[in-house]
Scaffold this motif. Structure first.
Motif, mmCIF file in Angstrom:
data_model
loop_
_atom_site.group_PDB
_atom_site.id
_atom_site.type_symbol
_atom_site.label_atom_id
_atom_site.label_comp_id
_atom_site.label_asym_id
_atom_site.label_seq_id
_atom_site.Cartn_x
_atom_site.Cartn_y
_atom_site.Cartn_z
ATOM 1 N N PHE A 98 0.830 -1.210 0.000
ATOM 2 C CA PHE A 98 0.000 0.000 0.000
ATOM 3 C C PHE A 98 0.867 1.264 0.000
ATOM 4 O O PHE A 98 0.578 2.227 -0.718
ATOM 5 C CB PHE A 98 -0.937 -0.005 1.206
ATOM 6 N N VAL A 99 1.941 1.262 0.765
ATOM 7 C CA VAL A 99 2.842 2.419 0.800
ATOM 8 C C VAL A 99 3.505 2.620 -0.557
ATOM 9 O O VAL A 99 3.566 3.742 -1.083
ATOM 10 C CB VAL A 99 3.895 2.251 1.919
ATOM 11 N N VAL A 100 4.001 1.542 -1.156
ATOM 12 C CA VAL A 100 4.644 1.632 -2.466
ATOM 13 C C VAL A 100 3.630 2.068 -3.523
ATOM 14 O O VAL A 100 3.954 2.849 -4.422
ATOM 15 C CB VAL A 100 5.312 0.291 -2.839
ATOM 16 N N LEU A 101 2.387 1.618 -3.417
ATOM 17 C CA LEU A 101 1.328 2.052 -4.327
ATOM 18 C C LEU A 101 1.158 3.565 -4.244
ATOM 19 O O LEU A 101 1.106 4.247 -5.274
ATOM 20 C CB LEU A 101 0.017 1.350 -3.978
ATOM 21 N N GLY A 102 1.096 4.107 -3.038
ATOM 22 C CA GLY A 102 0.935 5.547 -2.870
ATOM 23 C C GLY A 102 2.119 6.340 -3.399
ATOM 24 O O GLY A 102 1.949 7.358 -4.084
ATOM 25 N N VAL A 103 3.327 5.876 -3.115
ATOM 26 C CA VAL A 103 4.527 6.566 -3.581
ATOM 27 C C VAL A 103 4.612 6.519 -5.102
ATOM 28 O O VAL A 103 4.916 7.531 -5.754
ATOM 29 C CB VAL A 103 5.791 5.964 -2.933
ATOM 30 N N GLU A 106 -1.615 -2.348 -7.174
ATOM 31 C CA GLU A 106 -3.078 -2.311 -7.220
ATOM 32 C C GLU A 106 -3.645 -3.713 -7.450
ATOM 33 O O GLU A 106 -4.617 -4.113 -6.799
ATOM 34 C CB GLU A 106 -3.528 -1.369 -8.330
ATOM 35 N N HIS A 107 -3.029 -4.445 -8.357
ATOM 36 C CA HIS A 107 -3.483 -5.811 -8.645
ATOM 37 C C HIS A 107 -3.361 -6.700 -7.408
ATOM 38 O O HIS A 107 -4.277 -7.464 -7.084
ATOM 39 C CB HIS A 107 -2.672 -6.392 -9.804
ATOM 40 N N ARG A 108 -2.242 -6.588 -6.698
ATOM 41 C CA ARG A 108 -2.035 -7.391 -5.489
ATOM 42 C C ARG A 108 -3.047 -7.046 -4.424
ATOM 43 O O ARG A 108 -3.642 -7.936 -3.800
ATOM 44 C CB ARG A 108 -0.606 -7.169 -4.977
ATOM 45 N N SER A 163 -5.995 -5.595 -4.842
ATOM 46 C CA SER A 163 -7.334 -5.958 -5.314
ATOM 47 C C SER A 163 -7.575 -7.442 -5.137
ATOM 48 O O SER A 163 -8.684 -7.863 -4.747
ATOM 49 C CB SER A 163 -7.516 -5.577 -6.779
ATOM 50 N N ALA A 164 -6.569 -8.246 -5.433
ATOM 51 C CA ALA A 164 -6.705 -9.691 -5.248
ATOM 52 C C ALA A 164 -6.898 -10.035 -3.777
ATOM 53 O O ALA A 164 -7.724 -10.893 -3.426
ATOM 54 C CB ALA A 164 -5.464 -10.413 -5.786
ATOM 55 N N TRP A 165 -6.192 -9.347 -2.897
ATOM 56 C CA TRP A 165 -6.342 -9.593 -1.464
ATOM 57 C C TRP A 165 -7.731 -9.173 -0.977
ATOM 58 O O TRP A 165 -8.375 -9.908 -0.250
ATOM 59 C CB TRP A 165 -5.260 -8.838 -0.694
ATOM 60 N N LEU A 166 -8.186 -7.995 -1.412
ATOM 61 C CA LEU A 166 -9.507 -7.527 -0.999
ATOM 62 C C LEU A 166 -10.627 -8.403 -1.543
ATOM 63 O O LEU A 166 -11.650 -8.600 -0.896
ATOM 64 C CB LEU A 166 -9.739 -6.076 -1.454
ATOM 65 N N GLY A 167 -10.408 -8.951 -2.734
ATOM 66 C CA GLY A 167 -11.404 -9.815 -3.338
ATOM 67 C C GLY A 167 -11.373 -11.232 -2.827
ATOM 68 O O GLY A 167 -12.190 -12.061 -3.230
ATOM 69 N N GLY A 168 -10.413 -11.538 -1.967
ATOM 70 C CA GLY A 168 -10.352 -12.874 -1.386
ATOM 71 C C GLY A 168 -9.502 -13.835 -2.194
ATOM 72 O O GLY A 168 -9.509 -15.028 -1.934
#
Length: 94
Positions: free
Chosen positions: A18-23, A83-85, A87-92
């Motif tokens: 998440f941090v790397v996504l934001g940066v 984002e893909h990683r 999203s996959a985690w949030l989607g289960g």
């Protein structure tokens, strides 16, 4: 090697992902801000003034603008990977 290192260090830790996504989002956004207009202005300067513009540093500026574009592309790829990683985690799926 970079792919494996990135997966092992960044993508295996959701908080770091998440941090790397934001940066990477910020780097990509700042890198592309006004990039097209600056590139167009530089090419117009080269077209109008030719060798004189080259001697004044227009070629160096053109190279820097192209490099900035490539850095922005890399930041975008990193952003989409994170984002893909997430999203996959949030989607289960992780």
């Amino acid at each position: 090697m970079i792919n494996t290192l990135f997966q092992r260090v960044v993508l295996s830790r959701l908080w770091l992902t998440f941090v790397v996504l934001g940066v990477s989002f910020l780097v990509g956004a700042l890198g592309t801000l006004n990039l097209v207009s600056l590139l167009a202005a530089n090419l117009q300067l080269l077209r109008e003034h030719g060798v004189m513009a080259l001697m004044d540093g227009a070629l160096q500026q053109l190279i820097e603008l192209v490099a900035q574009g490539f850095v922005s592309c890399v930041a975008y790829v990193v952003f989409k990977t994170c984002e893909h990683r997430l999203s996959a985690w949030l989607g289960g799926g992780a």
